[in-house]
Scaffold this motif. Structure first.
Motif, PDB file in Angstrom:
ATOM      1  N   LEU A 362       0.853  -1.182   0.000  1.00 25.98           N
ATOM      2  CA  LEU A 362       0.000   0.000   0.000  1.00 25.98           C
ATOM      3  C   LEU A 362       0.890   1.233   0.000  1.00 25.98           C
ATOM      4  O   LEU A 362       1.594   1.504   0.972  1.00 25.98           O
ATOM      5  N   HIS A 363       0.890   1.983  -1.088  1.00 26.72           N
ATOM      6  CA  HIS A 363       1.770   3.137  -1.233  1.00 26.72           C
ATOM      7  C   HIS A 363       1.251   4.322  -0.426  1.00 26.72           C
ATOM      8  O   HIS A 363       0.061   4.390  -0.087  1.00 26.72           O
ATOM      9  N   PRO A 364       2.124   5.295  -0.136  1.00 31.37           N
ATOM     10  CA  PRO A 364       1.681   6.467   0.633  1.00 31.37           C
ATOM     11  C   PRO A 364       0.558   7.241  -0.029  1.00 31.37           C
ATOM     12  O   PRO A 364      -0.245   7.887   0.659  1.00 31.37           O
ATOM     13  N   ASP A 365       0.473   7.199  -1.362  1.00 32.66           N
ATOM     14  CA  ASP A 365      -0.588   7.937  -2.049  1.00 32.66           C
ATOM     15  C   ASP A 365      -1.904   7.164  -2.117  1.00 32.66           C
ATOM     16  O   ASP A 365      -2.862   7.621  -2.752  1.00 32.66           O
ATOM     17  N   GLY A 366      -1.980   5.984  -1.477  1.00 35.08           N
ATOM     18  CA  GLY A 366      -3.219   5.219  -1.445  1.00 35.08           C
ATOM     19  C   GLY A 366      -3.297   4.103  -2.466  1.00 35.08           C
ATOM     20  O   GLY A 366      -4.228   3.294  -2.420  1.00 35.08           O
ATOM     21  N   ARG A 367      -2.335   4.038  -3.400  1.00 38.56           N
ATOM     22  CA  ARG A 367      -2.355   2.949  -4.370  1.00 38.56           C
ATOM     23  C   ARG A 367      -2.063   1.624  -3.672  1.00 38.56           C
ATOM     24  O   ARG A 367      -1.191   1.535  -2.815  1.00 38.56           O
ATOM     25  N   ALA A 368      -2.783   0.592  -4.059  1.00 40.02           N
ATOM     26  CA  ALA A 368      -2.567  -0.749  -3.514  1.00 40.02           C
ATOM     27  C   ALA A 368      -2.043  -1.627  -4.635  1.00 40.02           C
ATOM     28  O   ALA A 368      -2.738  -1.866  -5.632  1.00 40.02           O
ATOM     29  N   GLU A 369      -0.815  -2.096  -4.476  1.00 46.74           N
ATOM     30  CA  GLU A 369      -0.145  -2.852  -5.529  1.00 46.74           C
ATOM     31  C   GLU A 369       0.108  -4.290  -5.066  1.00 46.74           C
ATOM     32  O   GLU A 369       0.655  -4.524  -3.985  1.00 46.74           O
ATOM     33  N   VAL A 370      -0.310  -5.236  -5.887  1.00 45.70           N
ATOM     34  CA  VAL A 370       0.021  -6.646  -5.638  1.00 45.70           C
ATOM     35  C   VAL A 370       1.411  -6.880  -6.228  1.00 45.70           C
ATOM     36  O   VAL A 370       1.604  -6.811  -7.441  1.00 45.70           O
ATOM     37  N   LEU A 371       2.394  -7.132  -5.382  1.00 46.83           N
ATOM     38  CA  LEU A 371       3.775  -7.265  -5.842  1.00 46.83           C
ATOM     39  C   LEU A 371       3.940  -8.513  -6.703  1.00 46.83           C
ATOM     40  O   LEU A 371       3.442  -9.599  -6.364  1.00 46.83           O
ATOM     41  N   GLN A 372       4.627  -8.361  -7.789  1.00 46.08           N
ATOM     42  CA  GLN A 372       4.894  -9.470  -8.691  1.00 46.08           C
ATOM     43  C   GLN A 372       6.155 -10.201  -8.235  1.00 46.08           C
ATOM     44  O   GLN A 372       7.271  -9.771  -8.490  1.00 46.08           O
ATOM     45  N   VAL A 373       5.939 -11.305  -7.517  1.00 47.96           N
ATOM     46  CA  VAL A 373       7.046 -12.096  -6.983  1.00 47.96           C
ATOM     47  C   VAL A 373       7.003 -13.472  -7.627  1.00 47.96           C
ATOM     48  O   VAL A 373       5.945 -14.126  -7.617  1.00 47.96           O
ATOM     49  N   LEU A 400       1.551  -5.873   3.362  1.00 50.47           N
ATOM     50  CA  LEU A 400       0.618  -6.801   3.985  1.00 50.47           C
ATOM     51  C   LEU A 400       0.938  -8.216   3.503  1.00 50.47           C
ATOM     52  O   LEU A 400       0.848  -8.520   2.315  1.00 50.47           O
ATOM     53  N   LEU A 401       1.301  -9.094   4.462  1.00 49.27           N
ATOM     54  CA  LEU A 401       1.508 -10.514   4.187  1.00 49.27           C
ATOM     55  C   LEU A 401       0.327 -11.278   4.788  1.00 49.27           C
ATOM     56  O   LEU A 401      -0.128 -10.960   5.887  1.00 49.27           O
ATOM     57  N   TYR A 402      -0.137 -12.323   4.114  1.00 53.45           N
ATOM     58  CA  TYR A 402      -1.351 -13.003   4.552  1.00 53.45           C
ATOM     59  C   TYR A 402      -1.323 -14.448   4.061  1.00 53.45           C
ATOM     60  O   TYR A 402      -0.563 -14.813   3.157  1.00 53.45           O
ATOM     61  N   THR A 403      -2.165 -15.281   4.673  1.00 52.02           N
ATOM     62  CA  THR A 403      -2.338 -16.662   4.214  1.00 52.02           C
ATOM     63  C   THR A 403      -3.634 -16.774   3.422  1.00 52.02           C
ATOM     64  O   THR A 403      -4.462 -15.856   3.406  1.00 52.02           O
ATOM     65  N   ARG A 422      -7.188  -6.150  -2.271  1.00 50.24           N
ATOM     66  CA  ARG A 422      -6.557  -4.921  -2.762  1.00 50.24           C
ATOM     67  C   ARG A 422      -7.560  -3.769  -2.784  1.00 50.24           C
ATOM     68  O   ARG A 422      -7.236  -2.638  -2.413  1.00 50.24           O
ATOM     69  N   ALA A 423      -8.800  -4.081  -3.168  1.00 48.24           N
ATOM     70  CA  ALA A 423      -9.827  -3.035  -3.206  1.00 48.24           C
ATOM     71  C   ALA A 423     -10.158  -2.549  -1.795  1.00 48.24           C
ATOM     72  O   ALA A 423     -10.353  -1.344  -1.584  1.00 48.24           O
ATOM     73  N   ARG A 424     -10.221  -3.453  -0.826  1.00 40.66           N
ATOM     74  CA  ARG A 424     -10.506  -3.040   0.556  1.00 40.66           C
ATOM     75  C   ARG A 424      -9.404  -2.149   1.103  1.00 40.66           C
ATOM     76  O   ARG A 424      -9.663  -1.140   1.772  1.00 40.66           O
ATOM     77  N   LEU A 425      -8.167  -2.504   0.810  1.00 37.85           N
ATOM     78  CA  LEU A 425      -7.047  -1.701   1.296  1.00 37.85           C
ATOM     79  C   LEU A 425      -7.022  -0.326   0.632  1.00 37.85           C
ATOM     80  O   LEU A 425      -6.732   0.684   1.278  1.00 37.85           O
ATOM     81  N   ARG A 426      -7.330  -0.304  -0.652  1.00 36.46           N
ATOM     82  CA  ARG A 426      -7.347   0.979  -1.365  1.00 36.46           C
ATOM     83  C   ARG A 426      -8.449   1.874  -0.815  1.00 36.46           C
ATOM     84  O   ARG A 426      -8.253   3.062  -0.615  1.00 36.46           O
TER      85      ARG A 426
END
Length: 597
Positions: A362-373, A400-403, A422-426
């Motif tokens: 979750l970036h400081p500007d509110g963007r929620a990014e799913v990291l490509q790992v 945010l790490l989760y199961t 991601r939508a909830r976090l945004r």
């Protein structure tokens, strides 16, 4: 606690008379027995549906009233005995459940004239049977009885809370049915018929016995289920960190919710591990399955991760060695794991995954990014091939790490669940200021926190704050005899620049001793690092794996007092082996800030 249950099921159809209904003798004399068997089959299946104490008693009352009796109430011992433990039997019975037909319900009441109020028979809230009294002996015996003899009438009066035996319904209108489990007496059920329907018969005692037996077995099942669920939950929580560390430059929060659909312990875990250089490792994993074996493997993997993290290996190397360890354990269980390493000084994040779901940044500007790992293979497969990816982690960002219990359900697949997360976090970060970390965790859980979970949920959130570069000083120095003096001069100058003159003398002395010890064993340049956050921290690294031990020097020794001095002067100190050698560190509290006035 008393649970009043309103009303019961409607009376059985006319073609299927409930037990106790007068049935004519003749060629169809076997029909009453068939009706009783049908009734018992339906009633016992209903009682077996209960998953806890209250549900089991609720189903008993609904099965008994009005089909078999007009009034039913149950007393249970408090506390209830569980398992095979022995000891003094509890001496108090408490009313747990009650139900009765309404006197205004002619269908339930029958065709007779409405009685004055035969259905408002009271029940004692608390009963304390004498240890050698008739009621205690009756419950221990375990057989249902009619309360129509003087002795049994007095026992019934205790359960009714009546002051005299005449308050007990006359004739065969009250049955006391002990609730006898496999090893213990659990309580009693009292069944009462009003004057508007036939009295109980001897066959009805058999029906009452079956109802009581199945209820007692259901209660034992419910108690064992609740106890196993409590043990499993306790075991799971003892394997999780009792508290999260508070490393400089990052704030942490976590959640763990066990599955609401199983009493077995799961294999979800999370961890936050401080590393040399004020970095922190963030770990989350999930062992497949719900069993004690899954929990044991989870404990082994978590311990292995902590050991590997102490070696200061990159994330992909940690997962590689963890996979090798899991293969050596020889278990058929596999696990997913994600290992992230955050550096608050460089504000960078290294992440590697072993088949685990991608984290959300979750970036400081509110963007929620799913990291490509790169997902990699799960731990225990033995195929390796893990990769680390690096990304910028600016101050104010949240990881945010989760199961999978958070994003997977029977109604949606994992990808849809990740997108919903991601939508909830945004949405939670749409305001002018980022939400508090604890509130963000609650928003991430959404409605799942209220129950109905198919799987365990583990959640670890990290709010990155970073460390200002001007609060860090770092040097490489050759391992020469003059290096200790050079380290003292650099320390004195840096602390003066930071306004920490009061700490110069003690810090110089400790830096000199630790650097001199590193010079003795190092073959490559040593590192000196000073960090000023909420404490003053000094770290000295070299390429020797030999960890120094404090010892008390004798009067004739020329050395050996360095670590003793550090131990006396520093608030805390330690030594950590890393992949390149070791790091010796110590910390001092900052001087009190000046006050006005």
């Amino acid at each position: 606690m008393t649970k009043q249950l309103g009303g019961g099921d409607p009376a059985p159809p006319a073609t299927q008379a409930p037990p106790g209904t007068p049935l004519a003798a003749g060629p169809d004399a076997a029909e009453p027995h068939t009706d009783r068997l049908r009734y018992l089959d339906a009633a016992t299946r209903r009682i077996a549906r209960g998953m806890n104490l209250d549900e089991t008693l609720h189903e008993l009352c609904r099965a008994a009233v009005p089909a078999f009796t007009d009034t039913a109430f149950v007393h249970l011992y408090a506390p209830l005995p569980v398992g095979d433990e022995s000891g003094a039997a509890p001496g108090v019975l408490r009313l747990r459940s009650a139900d009765r037909v309404s006197p205004r319900d002619p269908e339930a009441r029958g065709s007779g004239p409405p009685p004055a109020d035969p259905y408002a028979v009271p029940a004692a809230e608390v009963v304390t049977p004498a240890a050698d009294g008739l009621l205690s002996k009756l419950l221990q015996d375990g057989c249902p009885v009619f309360a129509n003899t003087p002795g049994l009438t007095s026992a019934a009066a205790e359960l009714l809370g009546a002051t005299s035996a005449p308050a007990v319904p006359a004739g065969r209108r009250l049955i006391i049915a002990p609730l006898h489990g496999r090893s213990h007496v659990l309580g009693s059920a009292v069944l009462i018929r009003g004057p508007g329907r036939p009295e109980f018969t001897d066959d009805d005692l058999i029906v009452a016995s079956q109802l009581a037996t199945h209820t007692a077995l259901g209660l034992e099942k419910a108690m064992l289920y609740e106890r196993e669920a409590a043990i499993a939950d306790t075991l799971q929580r003892t394997m999780l960190p009792p508290s999260l560390p508070e490393p400089p430059g990052v704030r942490l929060a976590s959640r763990y919710l066990p599955s609401s659909r199983t009493a077995q312990v799961g294999g979800d875990w999370y961890d936050a591990i401080p590393l040399p250089g004020n970095r922190v490792a963030l770990v989350i994993g999930d062992v497949m399955g719900h069993s004690m074996t899954s929990a044991a493997i989870m404990g082994q993997l978590r311990t292995s991760v902590q050991t590997l993290a102490g070696l200061d290996l990159p994330p992909d190397e940690v997962l590689h060695h963890l996979d090798e360890q899991a293969v050596r354990l020889g278990s058929e269980h596999t696990a997913t794991c994600l290992y992230a390493m955050y550096d608050p000084v460089q504000q960078r994040l290294l992440v590697s995954s072993a088949g685990h779901l991608p984290p959300v940044l979750l970036h400081p500007d509110g963007r929620a990014e799913v990291l490509q790992v790169p997902p990699g293979a799960p731990i225990g497969v033995g195929s390796g091939g893990f990769e680390s990816v690096e990304t910028h982690a600016p101050a104010g960002a949240t990881l945010l790490l989760y199961t999978d219990g958070l994003v997977e359900s029977r109604d949606s697949d994992v990808l849809a669940g990740v997108e919903a997360l991601r939508a909830r976090l945004r949405a939670a970060s749409s305001g002018s200021a980022p939400p508090a970390l604890e509130k963000l965790c609650d928003e991430a859980l959404g409605a799942l926190g209220a129950g109905g979970r198919d799987d365990d949920i583990a959640l670890l959130a990290a709010r990155f704050e970073g460390i200002l570069p001007e609060t860090v000083a770092y040097w490489y120095m050759a391992p020469r005899p003059q290096t200790a003096g050079q380290a003292r001069r650099l320390t004195r100058r840096t602390l003066g620049h930071w306004g920490l003159e009061s700490l110069v003398e003690a810090t110089e002395l400790m830096v000199s001793e630790v650097v001199a010890n590193a010079v003795r064993f190092a073959s490559r340049p040593i590192t000196l690092r000073l960090l000023c956050t909420d404490v003053l921290r000094c770290e000295v690294g070299d390429d020797s794996p030999i960890v120094p031990r404090m010892r008390h020097a004798r009067l004739s020794d020329e050395g050996g007092r360095g670590l003793f001095l550090v131990d006396q002067l520093a608030r805390s100190w330690g030594a950590t082996r890393v992949s390149t050698g070791k790091v010796v560190w110590f910390e001092q509290p900052l001087p009190d800030a000046p006050t006005d006035g």
